[in-house]
Design a protein around this motif. Structure first.
Motif, PDB file in Angstrom:
ATOM      1  N   ASP A 115      31.352  87.261 113.659  1.00 55.88           N
ATOM      2  CA  ASP A 115      31.241  86.121 114.480  1.00 55.88           C
ATOM      3  C   ASP A 115      32.761  85.478 114.233  1.00 55.88           C
ATOM      4  N   ILE A 116      33.024  84.572 115.191  1.00 56.22           N
ATOM      5  CA  ILE A 116      34.254  83.828 114.899  1.00 56.22           C
ATOM      6  C   ILE A 116      34.148  82.437 114.352  1.00 56.22           C
ATOM      7  N   ALA A 117      35.254  82.061 113.599  1.00 58.50           N
ATOM      8  CA  ALA A 117      35.199  80.566 113.199  1.00 58.50           C
ATOM      9  C   ALA A 117      35.159  79.438 114.581  1.00 58.50           C
ATOM     10  N   PRO A 118      34.261  78.286 114.274  1.00 60.31           N
ATOM     11  CA  PRO A 118      34.224  77.521 115.593  1.00 60.31           C
ATOM     12  C   PRO A 118      35.361  76.726 115.703  1.00 60.31           C
ATOM     13  N   ASP A 119      36.304  76.631 114.853  1.00 57.49           N
ATOM     14  CA  ASP A 119      37.472  75.694 114.924  1.00 57.49           C
ATOM     15  C   ASP A 119      38.887  76.465 115.415  1.00 57.49           C
ATOM     16  N   THR A 120      38.602  78.012 115.200  1.00 60.13           N
ATOM     17  CA  THR A 120      39.921  78.607 115.723  1.00 60.13           C
ATOM     18  C   THR A 120      39.693  79.666 116.634  1.00 60.13           C
ATOM     19  N   TYR A 121      38.328  80.172 116.672  1.00 61.05           N
ATOM     20  CA  TYR A 121      37.764  81.439 117.437  1.00 61.05           C
ATOM     21  C   TYR A 121      38.604  82.621 117.036  1.00 61.05           C
ATOM     22  N   ASN A 122      38.851  82.757 115.729  1.00 61.40           N
ATOM     23  CA  ASN A 122      39.369  83.542 115.130  1.00 61.40           C
ATOM     24  C   ASN A 122      38.098  84.427 113.948  1.00 61.40           C
ATOM     25  N   LEU A 123      38.233  85.552 113.763  1.00 61.38           N
ATOM     26  CA  LEU A 123      37.103  86.287 112.629  1.00 61.38           C
ATOM     27  C   LEU A 123      37.114  85.367 111.555  1.00 61.38           C
ATOM     28  N   ASP A 124      35.777  84.972 111.490  1.00 61.06           N
ATOM     29  CA  ASP A 124      35.323  84.300 110.153  1.00 61.06           C
ATOM     30  C   ASP A 124      35.252  84.939 108.781  1.00 61.06           C
ATOM     31  N   PRO A 125      36.236  84.732 107.903  1.00 61.22           N
ATOM     32  CA  PRO A 125      36.253  85.397 106.777  1.00 61.22           C
ATOM     33  C   PRO A 125      34.791  85.152 105.966  1.00 61.22           C
ATOM     34  N   ASN A 126      34.402  83.869 106.194  1.00 58.34           N
ATOM     35  CA  ASN A 126      32.903  83.750 105.538  1.00 58.34           C
ATOM     36  C   ASN A 126      31.874  84.757 105.819  1.00 58.34           C
ATOM     37  N   GLN A 127      31.908  85.567 106.899  1.00 56.48           N
ATOM     38  CA  GLN A 127      30.923  86.289 107.329  1.00 56.48           C
ATOM     39  C   GLN A 127      31.219  87.820 107.211  1.00 56.48           C
ATOM     40  N   ILE A 128      32.655  88.165 106.775  1.00 53.48           N
ATOM     41  CA  ILE A 128      33.150  89.566 106.696  1.00 53.48           C
ATOM     42  C   ILE A 128      32.411  90.473 105.768  1.00 53.48           C
ATOM     43  N   GLU A 129      32.235  89.792 104.424  1.00 60.23           N
ATOM     44  CA  GLU A 129      31.593  90.686 103.379  1.00 60.23           C
ATOM     45  C   GLU A 129      30.171  90.931 103.640  1.00 60.23           C
ATOM     46  N   ALA A 130      29.567  90.185 104.422  1.00 57.19           N
ATOM     47  CA  ALA A 130      27.856  90.617 104.670  1.00 57.19           C
ATOM     48  C   ALA A 130      27.801  91.784 105.409  1.00 57.19           C
ATOM     49  N   ALA A 131      29.169  92.040 106.214  1.00 58.12           N
ATOM     50  CA  ALA A 131      28.894  93.000 107.396  1.00 58.12           C
ATOM     51  C   ALA A 131      29.552  94.327 106.634  1.00 58.12           C
ATOM     52  N   ILE A 132      29.937  94.214 105.466  1.00 58.99           N
ATOM     53  CA  ILE A 132      30.448  95.645 104.992  1.00 58.99           C
ATOM     54  C   ILE A 132      29.514  96.476 104.446  1.00 58.99           C
ATOM     55  N   THR A 133      29.531  97.668 104.614  1.00 57.53           N
ATOM     56  CA  THR A 133      28.482  98.749 104.086  1.00 57.53           C
ATOM     57  C   THR A 133      29.394  99.934 103.664  1.00 57.53           C
ATOM     58  N   PRO A 134      28.788 100.738 102.918  1.00 56.41           N
ATOM     59  CA  PRO A 134      29.464 101.802 102.230  1.00 56.41           C
ATOM     60  C   PRO A 134      30.464 102.904 103.644  1.00 56.41           C
ATOM     61  N   ARG A 135      29.840 102.761 104.828  1.00 56.03           N
ATOM     62  CA  ARG A 135      30.541 103.132 105.957  1.00 56.03           C
ATOM     63  C   ARG A 135      31.809 102.341 106.344  1.00 56.03           C
ATOM     64  N   THR A 136      31.828 101.422 105.990  1.00 62.32           N
ATOM     65  CA  THR A 136      33.341 100.463 106.698  1.00 62.32           C
ATOM     66  C   THR A 136      34.489 100.864 105.875  1.00 62.32           C
ATOM     67  N   LYS A 137      35.212 101.180 106.982  1.00 62.27           N
ATOM     68  CA  LYS A 137      36.595 101.506 106.586  1.00 62.27           C
ATOM     69  C   LYS A 137      37.887 100.731 107.128  1.00 62.27           C
ATOM     70  N   ALA A 138      37.707  99.819 107.970  1.00 63.90           N
ATOM     71  CA  ALA A 138      38.739  99.007 108.254  1.00 63.90           C
ATOM     72  C   ALA A 138      38.467  97.631 108.958  1.00 63.90           C
ATOM     73  N   ILE A 139      39.352  96.702 109.022  1.00 67.80           N
ATOM     74  CA  ILE A 139      39.102  95.200 109.745  1.00 67.80           C
ATOM     75  C   ILE A 139      40.094  95.173 110.718  1.00 67.80           C
ATOM     76  N   ILE A 140      39.685  94.963 112.024  1.00 66.69           N
ATOM     77  CA  ILE A 140      40.879  94.648 112.754  1.00 66.69           C
ATOM     78  C   ILE A 140      40.638  93.088 113.245  1.00 66.69           C
ATOM     79  N   PRO A 141      41.300  92.329 112.464  1.00 66.72           N
ATOM     80  CA  PRO A 141      41.497  90.764 112.806  1.00 66.72           C
ATOM     81  C   PRO A 141      42.317  90.735 114.035  1.00 66.72           C
ATOM     82  N   VAL A 142      41.893  89.601 114.807  1.00 66.62           N
ATOM     83  CA  VAL A 142      42.641  89.470 116.071  1.00 66.62           C
ATOM     84  C   VAL A 142      43.136  87.882 116.039  1.00 66.62           C
ATOM     85  N   HIS A 143      44.485  87.925 116.148  1.00 63.84           N
ATOM     86  CA  HIS A 143      45.372  86.509 116.179  1.00 63.84           C
ATOM     87  C   HIS A 143      45.111  85.821 117.372  1.00 63.84           C
TER      88      HIS A 143
END
Length: 406
Positions: A115-143
């Protein structure tokens, strides 16, 4: 006295008609010169494509640039060249153009929506690590809209988990985060030159990087798998013809010369418009102060609260605002994962596990932005004057006053 809304037959609040693209005879001359040369395509006989690549790499403060067919292809090249394998997971935001996620599927990888942060609509860094698994290889943040993501935190997370960061900077040509141009911070940065973009050639895309190995692989993939020093009909990798034409390169070099000043105007107008809208009850501009040195305002976004506008729906409000002469609309109608292609998994991705079910994905902030909150003002309007920004604010006040007294 209540003013009649333009949608109901009254006069428009905004007097200017905003046009895009911006061009003059120098653009026409550049295109004409290419036409007269007879060297239209790519291989780059005239050197115009390489010239633009070097100019844009220098503009971003990056070592290398690869021009390609469009922004979607730019993302795909960067992801494929990063070495992902079928079934690998890639973290993406749900509030962005569909290509940010669809190119992941095209690479036989699995988009994971955070999900995105409510004040910027950018990828919410607070939620990224909870989504990482052993299969995660990349992040595509959108400005998104040209607002810089929190790249310090994203890069720190990526380093901790050994992930590739591919910046989707399709909205962010000339944007700056803590002194660094957007696109130059991750392992690769991807841009679009589609007709609505701040740097425009009708179509086209580009990737910047400082990684020589990544550059060489992207260069091969965009050129049918050829390699430097190889023969023309010698193909080393499963690439495709993703090249741009010399017409596009010539036009982009001309347009790039205007970009810095245009970005300054948008940034200045965005700050001023935010100051005008913030006091209006029910209107909340997305926030700054997250490290951005320059915001490109490809879109000026504010959050709309219908309870302060007599219950007027976001769609109705956006239509009224557009009728008043503000180049505005309601933005994305739904998050990417709610698009039919994802709900029904209508794609050929042999590596997508059966357990992946996008009907079960919910990102509350993105959904609220789509259904209730987000209203967009488009980038060419942000090239207007201070008086234009004041008229935008006046149009919103006019609508609020009208609906409260209906």
């Amino acid at each position: 006295m209540k003013e009649t809304l333009a949608l109901r037959g009254g006069p428009r609040t905004v007097t200017r008609n905003f046009t895009w693209p911006v061009f003059d005879e120098s653009d026409v001359a550049a295109i004409t010169q290419v036409a007269q040369s007879g060297q239209w395509g790519n291989p780059d006989c005239s050197g115009l494509v390489e010239k633009f690549e070097n100019e844009f790499a220098s503009f971003c403060g990056s070592k290398y640039a690869i021009a390609c067919a469009n922004g979607s292809v730019a993302l795909r090249l960067a992801l494929m060249a990063s070495g992902v394998k079928p079934g690998d997971e890639v973290i993406v935001p749900p509030y962005t153009f569909i290509a940010t996620a669809s190119i992941v599927v095209e690479a036989n990888c699995v988009p994971v929506f955070v999900d995105i942060a409510p004040d910027t609509y950018n990828l919410d860094p607070n939620q990224i690590e909870a989504a990482i698994t052993p299969r995660t290889k990349a992040i595509i943040p959108v400005h998104f809209a040209g607002q810089a993501c929190d790249m310090d935190r994203i890069m720190a997370i990526a380093k901790k988990h050994n992930l590739t960061v591919i910046e989707d900077a399709a909205h962010a040509h000339g944007g700056v985060y803590k002194g660094k141009k957007l696109g130059s911070i991750g392992h690769a940065g991807c841009f679009s030159f589609q007709s609505s973009k701040n740097l425009n050639a009708g179509e086209g895309g580009l990737v910047v990087t400082d990684d020589e190995a990544l550059y060489n692989m992207m260069n091969s993939l965009r050129n049918v798998g050829r390699v430097k020093g190889g023969q023309w009909y010698e193909h080393h990798y499963l690439g495709c013809n993703y090249r741009i034409t010399q017409f596009q390169a010539a036009l982009l070099s001309q347009q790039l010369a205007r970009l810095e000043e245009q970005t300054r105007v948008r940034d200045t107008n965005g700050k001023y418009l935010s100051s005008l809208l913030a006091p209006i009850d029910g209107i909340t501009p997305l926030t700054r102060g997250h490290g951005e040195t320059v915001h490109t305002y490809h879109i000026f976004i504010f959050r709309y609260d219908k309870s302060k506008f007599g219950g007027l729906s976001k769609k109705e409000f956006a239509e009224m605002l557009a009728a008043e002469g503000v180049p505005a609309f309601m933005g994305y109608p739904k998050p990417i994962y709610e698009q039919p292609v994802f709900q029904q998994k209508n794609f050929m991705c042999y590596a997508l596990p059966d357990t992946v079910d996008y009907t079960r994905v919910h990102c509350p902030v993105a959904e609220r932005a789509c259904y209730e909150e987000a209203v967009w003002i488009l980038q060419h309007a942000m090239l207007g004057s201070k008086e234009d920004m004041e008229q935008f604010a006046a149009a919103i006040k006019k609508i609020q006053h009208a609906v409260r007294h209906d």
